[in-house]
Write a protein that holds these residues in place. Structure first.
Motif, PDB file in Angstrom:
ATOM      1  N   THR A 322      -2.641  -3.933   4.072  1.00 15.20           N
ATOM      2  CA  THR A 322      -3.964  -3.665   4.631  1.00 15.20           C
ATOM      3  C   THR A 322      -4.553  -2.375   4.077  1.00 15.20           C
ATOM      4  O   THR A 322      -5.738  -2.303   3.735  1.00 15.20           O
ATOM      5  CB  THR A 322      -3.885  -3.592   6.169  1.00 15.20           C
ATOM      6  N   ASP A 325      -5.260  -2.805  -0.047  1.00 14.10           N
ATOM      7  CA  ASP A 325      -6.191  -3.833  -0.522  1.00 14.10           C
ATOM      8  C   ASP A 325      -7.626  -3.310  -0.471  1.00 14.10           C
ATOM      9  O   ASP A 325      -8.089  -2.840   0.569  1.00 14.10           O
ATOM     10  CB  ASP A 325      -6.064  -5.100   0.327  1.00 14.10           C
ATOM     11  N   ASP A 330      -6.984  -4.557  -5.786  1.00 11.87           N
ATOM     12  CA  ASP A 330      -7.690  -5.718  -5.243  1.00 11.87           C
ATOM     13  C   ASP A 330      -6.682  -6.858  -5.216  1.00 11.87           C
ATOM     14  O   ASP A 330      -6.362  -7.451  -6.240  1.00 11.87           O
ATOM     15  CB  ASP A 330      -8.889  -6.074  -6.123  1.00 11.87           C
ATOM     16  N   PRO A 332      -5.157 -10.458  -4.477  1.00 18.24           N
ATOM     17  CA  PRO A 332      -5.611 -11.842  -4.278  1.00 18.24           C
ATOM     18  C   PRO A 332      -5.220 -12.351  -2.895  1.00 18.24           C
ATOM     19  O   PRO A 332      -4.184 -11.967  -2.344  1.00 18.24           O
ATOM     20  CB  PRO A 332      -4.876 -12.615  -5.379  1.00 18.24           C
ATOM     21  N   GLU A 333      -6.032 -13.230  -2.363  1.00 19.57           N
ATOM     22  CA  GLU A 333      -5.817 -13.721  -0.995  1.00 19.57           C
ATOM     23  C   GLU A 333      -4.415 -14.287  -0.757  1.00 19.57           C
ATOM     24  O   GLU A 333      -3.786 -13.955   0.255  1.00 19.57           O
ATOM     25  CB  GLU A 333      -6.894 -14.757  -0.660  1.00 19.57           C
ATOM     26  N   LEU A 336      -1.682 -11.689  -0.018  1.00 18.16           N
ATOM     27  CA  LEU A 336      -1.721 -10.933   1.229  1.00 18.16           C
ATOM     28  C   LEU A 336      -0.602 -11.347   2.182  1.00 18.16           C
ATOM     29  O   LEU A 336      -0.309 -10.644   3.151  1.00 18.16           O
ATOM     30  CB  LEU A 336      -3.077 -11.124   1.916  1.00 18.16           C
ATOM     31  N   ASP A 337       0.021 -12.482   1.917  1.00 14.48           N
ATOM     32  CA  ASP A 337       1.087 -13.017   2.782  1.00 14.48           C
ATOM     33  C   ASP A 337       2.445 -12.699   2.179  1.00 14.48           C
ATOM     34  O   ASP A 337       2.791 -13.209   1.119  1.00 14.48           O
ATOM     35  CB  ASP A 337       0.916 -14.522   2.938  1.00 14.48           C
TER      36      ASP A 337
END
Length: 566
Positions: A322, A325, A330, A332-333, A336-337
């Motif tokens: 968090t 990012d 940047d 990637p989506e 994020l996991d």
């Protein structure tokens, strides 16, 4: 992080075809990459299997020789593939694949560890697991055939490694084997019901677990009766073998004597920095040992039980993602996991496994907690979460997997260079300190503790394997494993059982341990060269852009990295 979709080239086609071939010849690698269709198979570990993979490498290099690069991406692909596959062929010609036996990264461990990465969420997944378990006897037979062929050439691992592997094989053959608990665990019951078809799968799993235990029993008998009597006592591998493995793990050629001297200097620098932080924790004149004792006694820096450990890992990882990012990276989506896991093994190792190609399997951080350990000191391990997670391995590997619009599948999934990967992860630890995320003196001492370990093993690994002069403080004369043991105990702030595992690891896996710290050094040199170049142009250095550009290359040899970023 996103870029216009790039039109694949002829070189990309060759690279993609090679990944398909790798998956066919090395199903365990296919599982690691998350490529479907091979989870029911095992890699042929016999001499014929090694020859087949080497021949595939020769064929792809021949195809590449007839092609011209269409753009900079192709130029990096050519450099990286020629370097990686060329070194794999050198190792094959030297017989290193046949003799592969150690306490951490040989078929003894790989044939078990591959099950950690297999899907378990469907009946088909458990059918694949059952098939792979039942295939273990054949894989072990092939492995024994290779070790026998190597021994006939006089190529046998040091007896210390044979004994370590023997102990692991006996454990996997015993009644409390991983294979027993794996096929009887709650994950099985969550998928397989009481239908007739599922009952057959359960029987195949039980049969496979018994077959796997028997196969490891056969391997243990072979190691004890056939290989150990032929194994040399000497641990050091000598200059020629060491230089080859060093090039393989770094993707770069370094002056080994200069690197050894740098390791000594870097170790002294880190110790001095630790002493400064110790004074902040305890008071002026405090020793590092006193600071460690104070931190270990602080209940606010402790978690109890593996459930709490897992929750702390996840919370710390999520907070880092968090915070970073959109500011320093940047992300990637899908990246994020990151899933934090307690491993089913108990070696004490903390490690990362990358996401699958389709992202159905997320990137995972694993902690193999030793038996009986229930207390964990967070000040030691915050830096490890950054190393394995973000901005370390997870960002690095996840960004490469994500770069489908730019990179071919070999660049995204199949290429891994330890000096690049582990060097980046160690670079990431220091970067987090530079960015202010390790300002707490306890956390900073933990980061320095990890850096000290990695510097100490540069000295130990190169010094022992090359027989270089040891400092008088550590016995003088020529480095030996025996002199290296007290040296490690003094510089590795961990339980003696863990230090012993690391000691055996360095002796049996030459050149790999230094790739962390040497890789970090080469990463920092590459960044500093980019900063100097920006200054010469009258520009301000953009660290965020540099990191994005570097990580978008995927994992490549460090010489290739420097060429690409020059």
């Amino acid at each position: 992080m996103t870029s216009p979709t790039r039109t694949p080239t002829a070189i990309d086609a060759v690279a993609d075809d090679y990944v398909t071939r790798i998956a066919e010849l090395d199903p365990m690698a296919a599982t690691g990459m998350g490529l479907p269709g091979h989870d029911h198979e095992l890699t042929d570990l016999s001499p014929a299997g090694h020859d087949a993979r080497a021949q595939a490498g020769r064929e792809v290099l021949a195809k590449l020789d007839g092609l011209e690069p269409a753009d900079d991406v192709d130029r990096v692909t050519l450099s990286a593939m020629r370097e990686r596959i060329g070194l794999e062929l050198e190792l094959h010609e030297a017989g290193e694949d046949l003799r592969n036996l150690d306490n951490i990264e040989s078929p003894v461990q790989q044939l078990r560890d591959v099950f950690d990465m297999m899907p378990t969420g469907s009946v088909e997944a458990w059918e694949n697991i059952a098939a792979r378990l039942n295939g273990l006897p054949g894989a072990i037979d092939g492995y024994i055939e290779s070790l026998t062929a190597a021994a006939a050439r006089g190529d046998v691992a040091a007896v210390r490694q044979v004994r370590e592997a023997l102990g692991q094989a006996r454990e996997l053959a015993g009644g409390s084997s991983f294979f027993t608990s794996f096929v009887q665990g709650p994950e099985v019951d969550a998928v397989l019901d009481e239908s007739a078809s599922c009952s057959l799968v359960r029987k195949d799993l039980e049969h496979g677990a018994a077959a796997a235990r028997a196969a490891y029993g056969k391997l243990a008998d072979f190691l004890e009766r056939d290989l150990a009597p032929r194994a040399p006592e000497a641990d050091a591998v000598g200059r020629d073998r060491y230089a080859l493995w060093s090039r393989y793990f770094l993707g770069a050629t370094v002056d080994l004597e200069e690197t050894y001297q740098w390791g000594l200097e870097e170790l002294a620098r880190i110790v001095a920095e630790q002493e400064e932080v110790a004074a902040q924790i305890v008071g002026p004149g405090a020793t590092v040992e006193q600071a460690v004792a104070a931190l270990d006694a602080d209940p606010a820096r402790k978690v109890l039980g593996t459930d709490a450990l897992k929750a702390w890992m996840q919370e710390t990882s999520d907070a880092a993602i968090t915070a970073l990012d959109g500011t320093h990276f940047d992300i990637p989506e899908p990246v994020l996991d990151l899933e934090c896991m307690i491993a089913p093994t108990h070696s004490g190792v903390i490690y990362y496994t990358p996401p699958s190609d389709d992202w159905a399997r997320p990137g995972r951080m694993w902690w193999a907690v030793p038996e009986g350990v229930t207390e964990f000191n967070t000040w030691r391990e915050k830096t490890t979460v950054f190393h394995e997670g973000v901005p370390g391995h997870h960002l690095q590997c996840g960004q490469a997997v994500f770069a489908r619009d730019t990179l071919n599948s070999w660049r995204r999934l199949a290429c891994w260079v330890s000096g690049h990967g582990e060097g980046w992860a160690l670079y990431a630890e220091r970067l987090m300190a530079d960015l202010g995320y390790m300002d707490d003196p306890g956390d900073r001492l933990g980061m320095l503790d990890a850096q000290r370990l990695r510097a100490a093993r540069v000295v130990f690994d190169i010094g022992v394997h090359l027989g270089l002069p040891a400092p008088e403080q550590w016995g003088g004369g020529t480095w030996t494993a025996e002199k290296g043991w007290p040296f490690l105990l003094a510089n590795v702030n961990m339980a003696e059982e863990f230090v012993r595992f690391e000691f055996n690891r360095y002796l049996g896996w030459p050149g790999q341990a230094p790739s962390y710290k040497v890789g970090q050094r080469l990463w920092e040199q590459t960044r500093d060269a980019a900063r100097t170049a920006a200054a010469s142009r009258g520009e301000e250095f953009d660290a965020k852009a540099f990191h994005a550009r570097a990580l978008n290359l995927g994992s490549v040899g460090l010489d290739t990295l420097r060429e690409a970023l020059a």
